[in-house]
Motif scaffolding. Structure first.
Motif, PDB file in Angstrom:
ATOM      1  N   PRO A  10      -7.658   6.499   4.991  1.00 43.21           N
ATOM      2  CA  PRO A  10      -8.404   5.355   5.508  1.00 43.21           C
ATOM      3  C   PRO A  10      -8.137   4.064   4.742  1.00 43.21           C
ATOM      4  O   PRO A  10      -8.138   2.979   5.328  1.00 43.21           O
ATOM      5  N   GLY A  57      -5.455   1.951   6.243  1.00 43.37           N
ATOM      6  CA  GLY A  57      -5.905   1.191   7.406  1.00 43.37           C
ATOM      7  C   GLY A  57      -6.703  -0.036   7.006  1.00 43.37           C
ATOM      8  O   GLY A  57      -6.494  -1.139   7.540  1.00 43.37           O
ATOM      9  N   TRP A  58      -7.595   0.164   6.056  1.00 47.50           N
ATOM     10  CA  TRP A  58      -8.376  -0.988   5.571  1.00 47.50           C
ATOM     11  C   TRP A  58      -7.458  -2.043   4.958  1.00 47.50           C
ATOM     12  O   TRP A  58      -7.647  -3.249   5.180  1.00 47.50           O
ATOM     13  N   ALA A  60      -4.323  -2.727   5.541  1.00 43.15           N
ATOM     14  CA  ALA A  60      -3.567  -3.440   6.570  1.00 43.15           C
ATOM     15  C   ALA A  60      -4.462  -4.465   7.264  1.00 43.15           C
ATOM     16  O   ALA A  60      -4.066  -5.616   7.499  1.00 43.15           O
ATOM     17  N   LEU A  61      -5.668  -4.027   7.569  1.00 40.54           N
ATOM     18  CA  LEU A  61      -6.593  -4.901   8.295  1.00 40.54           C
ATOM     19  C   LEU A  61      -6.964  -6.124   7.456  1.00 40.54           C
ATOM     20  O   LEU A  61      -6.912  -7.281   7.927  1.00 40.54           O
ATOM     21  N   GLY A  86      -4.061  -8.620   7.049  1.00 37.27           N
ATOM     22  CA  GLY A  86      -3.841  -9.440   8.237  1.00 37.27           C
ATOM     23  C   GLY A  86      -4.826 -10.586   8.333  1.00 37.27           C
ATOM     24  O   GLY A  86      -4.448 -11.753   8.546  1.00 37.27           O
ATOM     25  N   PHE A  87      -6.096 -10.281   8.147  1.00 37.18           N
ATOM     26  CA  PHE A  87      -7.105 -11.335   8.252  1.00 37.18           C
ATOM     27  C   PHE A  87      -6.995 -12.323   7.096  1.00 37.18           C
ATOM     28  O   PHE A  87      -7.252 -13.518   7.255  1.00 37.18           O
ATOM     29  N   TYR A 131       0.418  -6.439   6.086  1.00 35.15           N
ATOM     30  CA  TYR A 131      -0.206  -6.210   7.402  1.00 35.15           C
ATOM     31  C   TYR A 131       0.742  -5.454   8.324  1.00 35.15           C
ATOM     32  O   TYR A 131       0.346  -4.463   8.966  1.00 35.15           O
ATOM     33  N   GLY A 144       0.225  -1.480   8.478  1.00 33.43           N
ATOM     34  CA  GLY A 144      -0.311  -1.292   9.818  1.00 33.43           C
ATOM     35  C   GLY A 144       0.568  -0.389  10.661  1.00 33.43           C
ATOM     36  O   GLY A 144       0.079   0.483  11.374  1.00 33.43           O
ATOM     37  N   HIS A 197       0.196   3.257   9.279  1.00 32.95           N
ATOM     38  CA  HIS A 197      -1.109   3.829   9.606  1.00 32.95           C
ATOM     39  C   HIS A 197      -1.228   4.067  11.116  1.00 32.95           C
ATOM     40  O   HIS A 197      -1.774   5.087  11.555  1.00 32.95           O
ATOM     41  N   GLY A 198      -0.702   3.131  11.885  1.00 32.51           N
ATOM     42  CA  GLY A 198      -0.741   3.298  13.337  1.00 32.51           C
ATOM     43  C   GLY A 198       0.054   4.503  13.787  1.00 32.51           C
ATOM     44  O   GLY A 198      -0.388   5.276  14.643  1.00 32.51           O
ATOM     45  N   LEU A 228      -1.970   7.579  12.952  1.00 30.86           N
ATOM     46  CA  LEU A 228      -3.076   7.779  13.896  1.00 30.86           C
ATOM     47  C   LEU A 228      -2.555   8.288  15.239  1.00 30.86           C
ATOM     48  O   LEU A 228      -3.172   9.140  15.876  1.00 30.86           O
TER      49      LEU A 228
END
Lengths: 608, 298
Positions: free
Chosen positions: B149, B152-153, B155-156, B159-160, B192, B196, B199-200, B203
């Protein structure tokens, strides 16, 4: 003359013989059987084939007299065929009829089974000769059971030792028997269930099989359908079932009767069978003897390699093999292993049906234990002998079979350390072997909570990740829209700067009253205009180079001089110690600057 | 009017009181039964009666009705003692799953026992020449790590963060003049994109081919979804697999190293929804039901 007469008689005889031969060729009979030697009770397929040419009606065969005397005849099953044969200019119709019989010999002997057909003039046309040899009683059963079985001397028992019925019991009955009346606990006894029928019944079904309570059972081959003479009466025998039984307790154990339904409503029952089971002798019985270990067993132990590294696994295979209840035979307790860690074994059982010396079917096979061993130290390690103790009912003694000890050579591992992972908690299992498992949780009250999915689910993560590029795209879209509506960003910035400079120029009029801020603002505005006129690289240039650059970009020299004079006036007022001048002088300077910037080339494109 | 309102109010209060009493009586009763089963299991385990311990722990799990880290840990450890390495691996893995609320101590113990079970499985694989999965490729290992996890965090947030820095630089001219801004944007954007993507992909692999564990000591893997099909290979219980397809009571599994075959669905425990499929009739065409990891054992 005598020669002529003799010739005439000869010719007449020859012609009559030829005519008879020709007549005989029109009707022929042929017999055949599926074998030439069989046993009493066996079934023989006997076929009579009659071929006739241009005969109105095919006659029926005349069977040999031996069939009435020594065979039970069933049939015939009749088949026929006909076809047209063209021979030169002659066309004939040939018809063939076959008669098939099932013959069951009732006594031994050699029989001539030649058949006949009635010929012209009351004659008989004989078939080809056919001799069949029938072998008698006990030999017949031995042959039907197993070719490898020894000839059975006891006529009351069949080849596998099962007692045979001696008295006929109507046209159908169910026969149940065991091959031995008295056995030890755990010793094999075989059970058979057969249906005897005098006639061929369409539907005979066995139901309500005995439960074999107090026995462990194994299936045995059922054998083949056969013919058998009971008290001189021939029966067809349908094998129902055969089981190997291993009694689990001592006493007179009763195997209940079985029902067979004949047709729709008729029911016939088998007799009950009693087996007297003796307990295993107490004399000589080892302590903790396993009651399933009855029979004749051997044991062997092998390892897949005799030289290993410390910590490297090897497989020890212990096989108990023999006759008896192999599925449950239990070796003696496993010997302690010094320097070897032993894991729980995998167990395989293979069983088969053998014949013993008397032709009895016995359960045989092997029970195989596969152990995984891990050498825990280096050196020469020994796997002690494994053993199995059993009761041999033939000798009525307890015996023990043993393997030989196995030596294995263990070399030090790569690390040279003992096995076992540091930091783990070693426990003692109930069997005294070390366990590397952490202990279980043993609290009084179990904490509990609902299963909670993590906040960042795949859907949320995907949405969040997609948001970033979407926001970037949205920003670009907004910017493009603004440029389309409001013009390019550079032009808008330049216009914004021009507006701001114009505002500063307009504000100079209000700063005329404030001497300290007027000159600074005027100087800054003039410098900014000059830099904007030349370009960004002009920022920070000294005054003289600024002048030259202004001339280079096309500003007239008189305007540059006026610009210079205004800057000098500002500098003199700010840094020269001169008097700040009057309001009127500042107003005049502001007007000159306004005139220069708004009307001259200096202020073009940067102020207006 | 006021009298009618008061009567309704009193009735609602009475109903709420009755409901509260029922709930308060019901919860301790369930709790006692679960605790009793756990105590029985612990006592049986201490005496070496592992089969009895297993039954007691499964009873506790069944009473709870949903996965619980402690029950799964005790079940997994008991299965390890019984030699069922597949179910041991499955339940110990469940005990480390954050969804089952493992305490740090339970998670640490479960991981230790998982290591031990894995070691035993390797020994069984070596002894019985069964497959535990070949060496996984570096790409498979990378995807496995990218499933965490925190990836994922990261990458998120990257990006932001890049977005915010870019926006601020555009709006605040002072920040736009040189500095670390562009470097920050580039680094955050790379994080990112790379994290990302990994992780993508992880998933996506979980969604299309969920993770599972082979149950039992050894499992026969067939070439086709039938018990009469030729045997592809023998696999050791506890081998982690990807469940790629499901056909009438059979699932197609892929072991690490691209060993592929079909096994009965009842011999695979799924780790995505913490469930194991149990054959109702034992045959390939029989109906099957699914139970949650903590609610019953196969």
């Amino acid at each position: 003359m005598s020669i002529h007469r003799r010739t005439f008689v000869t010719a007449l005889g020859a012609s009559l013989f030829a005519a008879g031969r020709a007549r005989a060729r029109e009707l022929s009979v042929r017999v055949e059987a599926d074998r030439s030697r069989l046993f009493v009770g066996d079934t023989l397929q006997y076929r009579v084939e009659i071929t006739a040419e241009d005969v109105g009606r095919v006659p029926e065969p005349i069977l040999p007299s031996a069939l009435d005397q020594a065979f039970e005849v069933q049939g015939p099953f009749i088949g026929s065929s006909s076809h047209i044969v063209a021979t030169g200019s002659r066309i004939t119709r040939r018809e063939t009829r076959t008669y098939t019989y099932e013959l069951v010999p009732l006594r031994a002997g050699v029989f001539d089974l030649r058949a006949f057909v009635p010929g012209p003039g009351g004659t008989r046309i004989a078939s080809n000769p056919l001799r069949v040899e029938v072998v008698g009683g006990a030999q017949a059963m031995a042959g039907a059971g197993s070719a490898s079985a020894a000839p059975q001397a006891d006529p009351t028992r069949d080849v596998h030792g099962f007692p045979k019925p001696t008295e006929p019991a109507g046209d159908v009955f169910v026969w149940a028997a065991v091959d031995r009346d008295e056995v030890y606990v755990g010793e094999q006894v075989n059970y058979t269930l057969d249906v005897y029928e005098r006639n061929r019944f369409v539907n005979v079904q066995i139901r309500n099989l005995p439960s074999f309570k107090d026995f462990w059972t194994e299936e045995l081959p059922e054998g083949q359908e056969r013919r058998e003479s009971v008290g001189g009466v021939p029966y067809r025998v349908h094998p129902g079932l055969r089981r190997a039984l291993f009694p689990q307790r001592a006493g007179d154990l009763v195997i209940g009767s079985t029902e067979a339904v004949v047709g729709l409503r008729r029911i016939v029952r088998s007799p009950e069978v009693v087996v007297h089971v003796r307990p295993l002798p107490a004399k000589g019985q080892p302590k903790d003897f396993r009651p399933h270990n009855v029979g004749d067993f051997g044991i062997e132990a092998t390892v897949d390699r005799r030289s290993v590294q410390q910590g490297e696994p090897l497989t020890l295979t212990v096989t108990v093999r023999g006759t008896g209840n192999v599925r449950f035979v239990d070796p003696d307790p496993w010997p302690a292993l010094d320097g070897l860690r032993r894991y729980d074994p995998t167990v395989e059982v293979q069983t088969r049906v053998d014949l013993d010396g008397a032709g009895r079917m016995v359960i045989a096979g092997a029970r195989r234990y596969k152990f995984l061993l891990i050498p825990e130290r280096s050196g020469r390690l020994s796997i002690p002998a494994h053993s199995v103790t059993f009761f041999d009912p033939r000798t009525e003694t307890y015996r023990t079979a043993r393997t030989k000890p196995i030596e294995i050579e263990v070399t030090a591992g790569a690390s040279g350390t003992e096995t076992g992972e540091p930091g783990t908690i070693e426990q003692e299992g109930p069997d005294g072997e070390p366990m590397a498992l952490m202990p279980i949780w043993t609290g009084d009250h179990l904490p509990r909570g609902r299963v909670r999915e993590p906040w960042l689910t795949p859907k949320r993560w995907t949405a969040g990740m997609a948001t970033v590029p979407l926001l970037v795209l949205a920003g670009h879209a907004v910017r493009l829209a603004r440029e389309r509506v409001l013009g390019p960003a550079d032009a808008r910035a330049a216009a914004r700067a021009r507006r701001m400079r114009r505002a500063r120029l307009d504000r100079l009029a209000t700063l005329v009253e404030a001497d300290d801020r007027f000159y600074a603002e005027l100087s800054a505005l003039l410098h900014e205009v000059a830099v904007a006129r030349i370009g960004p690289d002009a920022a920070g240039l000294p005054r003289d180079r600024l002048r030259r650059r202004l001339v280079d970009v096309g500003v007239p020299e008189d305007e540059v001089d006026r610009f210079d004079a205004l800057m000098d006036a500002c500098d003199a007022a700010r840094f020269g110690g001169a008097a700040a001048g009057t309001v009127e002088e500042r107003r005049k300077l502001a007007a000159e600057a306004r005139e220069l910037l708004l009307r001259g080339k200096l202020g073009r494109q940067v102020l207006r | 009017m006021g009298g009618r309102t008061g009567r309704w109010l009193r009735m609602w209060c009475l109903a709420a009181l009755v409901a509260a009493i029922v709930v308060m009586w019901a919860r301790p009763a369930a709790a006692d039964a679960v605790d009793d089963a756990m105590a029985r299991g612990a006592a049986a385990y201490a005496e070496g009666r592992y089969e009895d311990a297993r039954e007691a722990f499964e009873e506790a799990a069944s009473l709870l009705g949903e996965p619980n880290a402690i029950v799964a840990y005790n079940l997994g450890t008991t299965y390890a003692q019984l030699g069922d390495l597949g179910r041991a691996t499955y339940y110990l893995t469940v005990a480390t799953d954050p969804r089952t609320h493992p305490t740090p101590e339970i998670a640490e113990r479960a991981r230790a026992n998982l290591n031990e079970v894995r070691r035993r499985a390797e020994l069984v694989a070596a002894a019985e020449k069964a497959q535990l999965g070949r060496q996984a490729s570096w790409w498979a290992l990378l995807l496995d790590a990218a499933r965490a996890p925190w990836v994922g965090w990261a990458a998120l947030v990257s990006g932001f963060f890049a977005l915010v820095v870019w926006f601020v630089r555009r709006k605040i001219a002072r920040l736009a003049r040189g500095g670390l801004g562009p470097a920050i944007i580039v680094v955050a954007s790379v994080l990112y994109v790379v994290l990302g993507a990994l992780h993508g992909l992880a998933l996506r692999a979980d969604a299309t081919a969920p993770r599972g564990v082979l149950l039992g000591r050894t499992v026969t893997v067939y070439e086709r979804p039938s018990r009469h099909a030729p045997e592809a290979f023998q696999a050791v219980g506890g081998a982690e697999v990807r469940i790629e397809d499901r056909v009438s009571g059979f699932v197609r599994v892929r072991l690490p190293g691209n060993l592929v075959g079909w096994v009965p669905a009842s011999q695979v425990g799924r780790l995505d929804d913490l469930s194991v499929s149990v054959d109702a009739g034992g045959g390939g065409r029989s109906a099957s039901r699914t139970v949650r990891a903590g609610s019953a054992a196969p």
